[in-house]
Write an enzyme that holds these catalytic residues in place. Structure first.
Site, PDB file in Angstrom:
ATOM      1  N   SER A  66      13.122  46.038  38.064  1.00 53.36           N
ATOM      2  CA  SER A  66      13.888  46.062  36.815  1.00 53.36           C
ATOM      3  C   SER A  66      13.393  44.942  35.916  1.00 53.36           C
ATOM      4  O   SER A  66      12.869  43.935  36.403  1.00 53.36           O
ATOM      5  CB  SER A  66      15.372  45.837  37.115  1.00 53.36           C
ATOM      6  OG  SER A  66      16.091  45.613  35.922  1.00 53.36           O
ATOM      7  N   TYR A  88      22.356  40.528  40.346  1.00 54.15           N
ATOM      8  CA  TYR A  88      21.340  41.571  40.178  1.00 54.15           C
ATOM      9  C   TYR A  88      19.992  40.943  39.829  1.00 54.15           C
ATOM     10  O   TYR A  88      18.948  41.349  40.356  1.00 54.15           O
ATOM     11  CB  TYR A  88      21.808  42.539  39.093  1.00 54.15           C
ATOM     12  CG  TYR A  88      20.920  43.749  38.921  1.00 54.15           C
ATOM     13  CD1 TYR A  88      20.696  44.625  39.980  1.00 54.15           C
ATOM     14  CD2 TYR A  88      20.310  44.026  37.696  1.00 54.15           C
ATOM     15  CE1 TYR A  88      19.876  45.743  39.813  1.00 54.15           C
ATOM     16  CE2 TYR A  88      19.501  45.138  37.525  1.00 54.15           C
ATOM     17  CZ  TYR A  88      19.284  45.990  38.587  1.00 54.15           C
ATOM     18  OH  TYR A  88      18.467  47.086  38.426  1.00 54.15           O
TER      19      TYR A  88
HETATM   20  C1  8X3 Z   1      18.667  47.754  34.778  1.00 52.85           C
HETATM   21  C2  8X3 Z   1      18.230  47.046  33.564  1.00 52.85           C
HETATM   22  O1  8X3 Z   1      18.730  45.261  31.814  1.00 52.85           O
HETATM   23  O2  8X3 Z   1      20.641  46.470  32.752  1.00 52.85           O
HETATM   24  O3  8X3 Z   1      17.815  47.552  35.846  1.00 52.85           O
HETATM   25  O4  8X3 Z   1      19.494  44.827  34.073  1.00 52.85           O
HETATM   26  S1  8X3 Z   1      19.329  45.847  33.046  1.00 52.85           S
END
Ligand code: 8X3
Length: 246
Positions: A133, A146
């Protein structure tokens, strides 16, 4: 292994980028094995692409063992299973969210890759594509868990590339930005309004856009290793800079 049809294994294939990738790879001539927890949705994807559905929970080593034992041949592994849950600041971070993100994105990628590497080596032209990502390249406020997990996936991809150097294995990291899937609905624990706000005023990427890249990377000739792809919507220049003007 030469001329027989190449086999692609796609994790997290019951929806979104995983499902679209399975379909794109099947269209490109791969035999596809699709893995995910939700068997009913997985069956639909398998039916749509002539693939073989096998239940897989990447957070559970026993499930990964059963899944990978049932895969006889693997020429391409797409590690797509993963996601985000929660958008709290570090001050308010919940252990269980961070643990889930590590388990799915990081440990899941490790478990499946480690188990299938012998088969990928046997292929003579093995390939691993990890779906990372933009969040694995660039931090943003409330993205902590994340961001950390996807940074770990990026490190994993690069270490694997180094360790496989000299072997017939290619490793690619594809890092999408805004993609309209159920990613944000999961992140916001089912809150549709918050999920919709992520894409509001933008034209985000679709799962099919990313799947086309997966398929393109997977169909380069064996001497070509596409190491990293950062793929953003035109409406963003980074995870933080998003144009919502239209
Ligand atoms: C998803 C993209 O920018 O929402 O992997 O983290 S973001």
């Amino acid at each position: 292994m030469g001329d027989a049809t190449r086999v692609a294994v796609v994790t997290g294939a019951s929806s979104g980028i995983g499902a679209a990738s399975a379909k794109a790879l099947a269209a490109a001539g791969f035999d596809v094995v699709v893995g995910a927890r939700r068997l009913d949705r997985l069956q639909e994807v398998a039916d749509a692409c002539g693939g073989r559905p096998l239940q897989l929970d990447v957070t559970d080593q026993a499930s990964v063992d059963a899944f990978t034992a049932a895969v006889e041949r693997c020429d391409l592994l797409v590690n797509n299973a993963g996601g985000a849950v929660g958008a709290e600041t570090i001050l308010e971070a919940r252990d269980e969210d961070w643990q889930w993100m590590y388990e799915t994105n990081v440990m899941g990628t490790l478990r499946v890759t480690r188990a299938l590497l012998p088969k990928l080596l046997e292929s003579g032209d093995g390939q691993v594509i990890n779906i990372g990502s933009v969040a694995g390249r660039e931090p943003y406020a409330t993205g902590g868990g994340y961001n950390a997990a996807k940074h770990a996936v990026a490190a994993f991809s690069r270490v694997l590339r180094l360790e496989m150097f000299g072997q017939p294995i290619r490793v690619c990291e594809i890092d999408p930005g805004l993609v309209q899937t159920d990613f944000s609905l999961v992140r916001f624990r089912g809150d549709q309004e918050k999920a919709d706000a992520v894409y509001e005023g933008t034209t985000p990427l679709t799962a099919e856009d990313v799947a086309e890249t997966v398929s393109w990377v997977a169909t380069r000739p064996p001497h070509v290793n596409v190491d990293q792809v950062l793929m953003l919507a035109r409406d963003q220049t980074s995870a933080r800079v998003i144009n919502r003007g239209q």
